[in-house]
Design a protein around this motif. Sequence first.
Motif, PDB file in Angstrom:
ATOM      1  N   PRO A 170      -3.010  13.361  55.579  1.00 26.34           N
ATOM      2  CA  PRO A 170      -4.438  13.402  55.908  1.00 26.34           C
ATOM      3  C   PRO A 170      -5.153  14.584  55.278  1.00 26.34           C
ATOM      4  O   PRO A 170      -6.371  14.575  55.126  1.00 26.34           O
ATOM      5  N   ASP A 171      -4.414  15.625  54.945  1.00 24.67           N
ATOM      6  CA  ASP A 171      -4.960  16.765  54.208  1.00 24.67           C
ATOM      7  C   ASP A 171      -3.858  17.288  53.304  1.00 24.67           C
ATOM      8  O   ASP A 171      -2.748  16.782  53.301  1.00 24.67           O
ATOM      9  N   GLY A 172      -4.154  18.278  52.521  1.00 20.08           N
ATOM     10  CA  GLY A 172      -3.164  18.775  51.578  1.00 20.08           C
ATOM     11  C   GLY A 172      -2.148  19.721  52.170  1.00 20.08           C
ATOM     12  O   GLY A 172      -1.261  20.194  51.460  1.00 20.08           O
ATOM     13  N   ARG A 173      -2.257  20.005  53.472  1.00 20.82           N
ATOM     14  CA  ARG A 173      -1.323  20.946  54.091  1.00 20.82           C
ATOM     15  C   ARG A 173      -0.210  20.248  54.862  1.00 20.82           C
ATOM     16  O   ARG A 173       0.830  20.840  55.114  1.00 20.82           O
ATOM     17  N   ARG A 174      -0.431  19.003  55.261  1.00 15.13           N
ATOM     18  CA  ARG A 174       0.573  18.261  56.036  1.00 15.13           C
ATOM     19  C   ARG A 174       0.747  16.882  55.407  1.00 15.13           C
ATOM     20  O   ARG A 174      -0.217  16.160  55.186  1.00 15.13           O
ATOM     21  N   LEU A 175       2.005  16.531  55.098  1.00 12.90           N
ATOM     22  CA  LEU A 175       2.325  15.254  54.480  1.00 12.90           C
ATOM     23  C   LEU A 175       2.995  14.351  55.504  1.00 12.90           C
ATOM     24  O   LEU A 175       3.910  14.782  56.208  1.00 12.90           O
TER      25      LEU A 175
END
Length: 456
Positions: free
Chosen positions: A270-275
């Motif tokens: 959902p964002d670039g910090r959590r996959l």
Amino acid sequence: MIIVDLADLVSGIRIVELTAKTRQGAIRALVQAANWDDDGINPENVLEAIEEREAAAQTLVANDFALPHAFIDWDGDFRIVLGRSKTRVDYGGPAGVNVQLIVLLVIGRRLQQTHVEVLAALAELLKSPDFRQNLIDAKDIKAIDLLLMTQAGIQPENRPVRGPSIPRLTVNMVKTAIQLTESLAAQALLLAVERVENVPWEALANYKGRLLLVTSQHSEEFDHKREDLHIFDVAHASLSRADRANLGLLLAASSGLLTEKNSVVCVTGPDGRRLDSINVTKPEVHFRAMLSEKNRRGADVVRPAVMLRVLTLAIEIAAEGREAHPIGALFVIGDSRQVLRHSQQLVLNPFHGYARQLRNVLDPSLAETMKEFALIDGAFIIQGDGTVLSAGTYLTPKSASGSVAHGLGARHQTAAAISAHTQAMAITVSQSTGTVTVFRNGSSVLSLERSGRTKW
């Protein structure tokens, strides 16, 4: 009473760049950066606790600095995230103060009675207006980190090595993706992240295959010595999960790193910090339509770098709009001599008379000018080498031959038609949906949707 060691406090601070313009948006970004999912904490509960505290007490410390804080039911002690805004955040209030530093402090219930010491330590650290200004003016996150360490009395050679916390979910997803890549004999593993620092490098230590990283923020001082690593910096944060992977595939294919025969394992979130999502796919045939040698032959060759730069610009326009309003846009690239035969200039051309080197889309300084001129009704005409010939140009192809989905308007019909009558590529931004669509040979060959429209 506890004694807060300033060095320990500073070594635990997470630092992020803020792009949000409002207090609510900035605080949400800080909460997301704290990776609460790893502790089984719902980020929405953290936001609710902060808003309750904000309503009860003023957290504005100075005209440039705010210190929102709250207590939550959590076994930990405290978590601190420092956000720096280069453009200012409207923090609200009667005076309408705009701040550039926001430090979020979240404290576990067991330290509720001693939270004053933590607040006092933070206030001591940031009390100097000159020091705060140094943080605001710092070049990047690493420079901010070094300033904090120096202020806390930690010598650079003794500073602890600290990267962003990697969520356990991200680590587990990447490990699973590696196993899948190896079992399928896939040609590459693709990760769509915010920064290279968000990659779980330890989990990738034993992976020897091709690694593709698509980042939305450039990391200048990154120096990770790894073979067959390819990094692409492009704005993808506003896209849906699937389209982050699609964009990454396109970037890699344009660099000759992928073939259409073998699969690629893509990991997004959902964002670039959590996959949190794994997708196995093959580079689609429509990439061949965008990058084939047949289309590259001719008097006005479309360079892949130009196509990707305009596509990035379109994504940014879709995400940002202009003056807080969504806008549409149309870019026509290549075969410019034929395109001009199907066009007419109904307003004065703002690019007329300028030297070619001053109006090339590959020059990053031209981006804001292009976004401003996107407000003018009409299309941008761009040569294959990136030279912008005109803006506000009306296209008049002989007929609206071309294939577009039902419900799309005149901009998309025109894009399909001009790409059918010429060898040009057309890229549209939908004002109503924010979808970026690429047309070639009269048909849509790629569509990138804004994440806000995607329901998961």
